[in-house]
Scaffold this motif. Structure first.
Motif, short mmCIF file in Angstrom:
data_model
loop_
_atom_site.label_atom_id
_atom_site.label_comp_id
_atom_site.label_asym_id
_atom_site.label_seq_id
_atom_site.Cartn_x
_atom_site.Cartn_y
_atom_site.Cartn_z
N HIS A 115 -0.43 1.29 -2.41
CA HIS A 115 0.81 1.32 -1.63
C HIS A 115 1.21 2.74 -1.23
O HIS A 115 2.22 2.92 -0.55
CB HIS A 115 1.94 0.68 -2.43
CG HIS A 115 1.80 -0.81 -2.58
ND1 HIS A 115 1.05 -1.39 -3.58
CD2 HIS A 115 2.30 -1.83 -1.85
CE1 HIS A 115 1.11 -2.70 -3.47
NE2 HIS A 115 1.86 -3.00 -2.42
N LEU A 116 0.43 3.73 -1.67
CA LEU A 116 0.74 5.12 -1.34
C LEU A 116 -0.33 5.67 -0.40
O LEU A 116 -1.51 5.38 -0.56
CB LEU A 116 0.76 6.00 -2.60
CG LEU A 116 1.71 5.64 -3.74
CD1 LEU A 116 1.56 6.67 -4.86
CD2 LEU A 116 3.15 5.58 -3.26
N PRO A 117 0.07 6.49 0.58
CA PRO A 117 -0.95 7.20 1.36
C PRO A 117 -1.81 8.04 0.42
O PRO A 117 -1.33 8.51 -0.62
CB PRO A 117 -0.11 8.08 2.30
CG PRO A 117 1.21 7.41 2.39
CD PRO A 117 1.43 6.78 1.03
N GLN A 118 -3.06 8.22 0.78
CA GLN A 118 -4.00 8.89 -0.13
C GLN A 118 -3.53 10.27 -0.55
O GLN A 118 -3.75 10.69 -1.69
CB GLN A 118 -5.38 8.98 0.52
CG GLN A 118 -6.46 9.44 -0.45
CD GLN A 118 -7.86 9.25 0.12
OE1 GLN A 118 -8.02 8.77 1.25
NE2 GLN A 118 -8.87 9.63 -0.63
N GLU A 119 -2.86 11.00 0.36
CA GLU A 119 -2.44 12.36 0.02
C GLU A 119 -1.31 12.37 -1.03
O GLU A 119 -0.97 13.44 -1.55
CB GLU A 119 -2.00 13.12 1.28
CG GLU A 119 -0.79 12.55 2.00
CD GLU A 119 -1.19 11.61 3.12
OE1 GLU A 119 -0.42 11.51 4.11
OE2 GLU A 119 -2.26 10.97 3.02
N TYR A 120 -0.76 11.22 -1.33
CA TYR A 120 0.27 11.13 -2.37
C TYR A 120 -0.32 10.84 -3.76
O TYR A 120 0.40 10.90 -4.75
CB TYR A 120 1.27 10.03 -2.04
CG TYR A 120 2.29 10.39 -0.99
CD1 TYR A 120 3.63 10.58 -1.32
CD2 TYR A 120 1.92 10.55 0.33
CE1 TYR A 120 4.56 10.91 -0.35
CE2 TYR A 120 2.85 10.88 1.31
CZ TYR A 120 4.17 11.06 0.96
OH TYR A 120 5.10 11.39 1.92
N HIS A 121 -1.59 10.50 -3.82
CA HIS A 121 -2.17 10.07 -5.09
C HIS A 121 -2.11 11.18 -6.15
O HIS A 121 -2.03 10.90 -7.34
CB HIS A 121 -3.61 9.60 -4.89
CG HIS A 121 -3.70 8.31 -4.15
ND1 HIS A 121 -4.88 7.61 -4.02
CD2 HIS A 121 -2.76 7.58 -3.48
CE1 HIS A 121 -4.67 6.51 -3.31
NE2 HIS A 121 -3.39 6.48 -2.97
#
Length: 274
Positions: A115-121
């Protein structure tokens, strides 16, 4: 990070030990009401034999009222780490207390990350104490049994890198309150650096007990290699201002290559800064 403006580690306010529904409610309410600091959350995870699930809690707790699944679902519902309308730099630090609690949480974390964009991981921190650390007599075998980690270091690191790619590894040493100012030794640091050789390019932060930090500084400096950071933690009592002065001047003042390389999850630190 490309998803938002740069936020400095020192700007994070930590909600520590968010291990119950009540504490999560309070933390999320505070996030809505406060804009002065980046409101990040640290929470501990144990395995409940009664529920046969991972739940929020800290040993000696055996159970809790908040499962890891519900905890992460509520972060999503509150747009804690991502909203289409605004950017956020909030960190969710998940501190696993044993391998069983970690393994029982993997699928829930994977679902959350979808549910998060990859750059938020990288704002999801996966924490574990993977090597023995300070606090007990180093020369006494019985004392050292208390310091044995509940994780096999390489196994934990491999699972995180393969199944939770892009998250931040927050990896440290076991500690004991028998001597809360016991030193991190050169051997402890060297052992960690050796374990990390295959993982050096990953996002890594090292949780370091603040009561041991100053007197261990000579050996801890090695941990700032690459782009790694340190997270100073301590919540049982406040360090005195003289010690806060030393920490701040050493890490955050002048033309210092260490500026903006340390997070501060410390009781009383924000009060000191104000």
């Amino acid at each position: 990070m490309s998803h938002s403006s740069v936020v400095l580690p020192i700007q994070h306010h930590w909600h520590h030990a968010v291990n119950s529904q009540n504490k999560l409610d309070l933390a999320l309410a505070s996030i809505i009401e406060t804009t002065a600091k980046i409101q990040s959350i640290e929470a501990d995870i144990i395995f409940s034999e009664a529920k046969q699930q991972a739940v929020m809690g800290h040993p000696p707790d055996k159970d809790g009222d908040l499962t890891i699944s519900s905890f992460l679902d509520q972060l999503l519902q509150a747009s804690f780490q991502y909203s289409r309308d605004s950017s956020t730099n909030r960190i969710a630090k998940l501190d696993f207390k044993c391998m069983k609690s970690f393994e029982a949480s993997i699928t829930h974390i994977q679902s959350y990350l979808k549910h998060l964009p990859q750059e938020y991981h990288s704002l999801v921190w996966i924490n574990a104490d993977i090597l023995p650390g300070p606090g007990e007599n180093l020369n006494d075998s019985q004392s050292q049994l208390k310091m044995k980690p509940k994780f096999v270091a390489s196994e934990f690191l491999d699972i995180v890198t393969m199944q939770l790619a892009g998250t931040t590894l927050s990896i440290g040493w076991t500690t004991s309150l028998t001597d809360k100012r016991a030193l991190y030794t050169k051997e402890m640091i060297d052992d960690m650096l050796e374990v990390l050789k295959p993982y050096e390019k990953l996002n890594i932060t090292f949780p370091i007990r603040a009561t041991s930090f100053r007197d261990s500084w000579d050996v801890l400096q090695k941990l700032y290699r690459h782009t790694w950071t340190i997270t100073l933690w301590w919540s049982l009592d406040k360090l005195d201002n003289e010690e806060f002065d030393w920490i701040y001047k050493t890490l955050e003042e002048g033309k210092n290559i260490l500026i903006n390389r340390t997070y501060y999850d410390l009781l009383g630190f924000e009060e000191y800064m104000n």
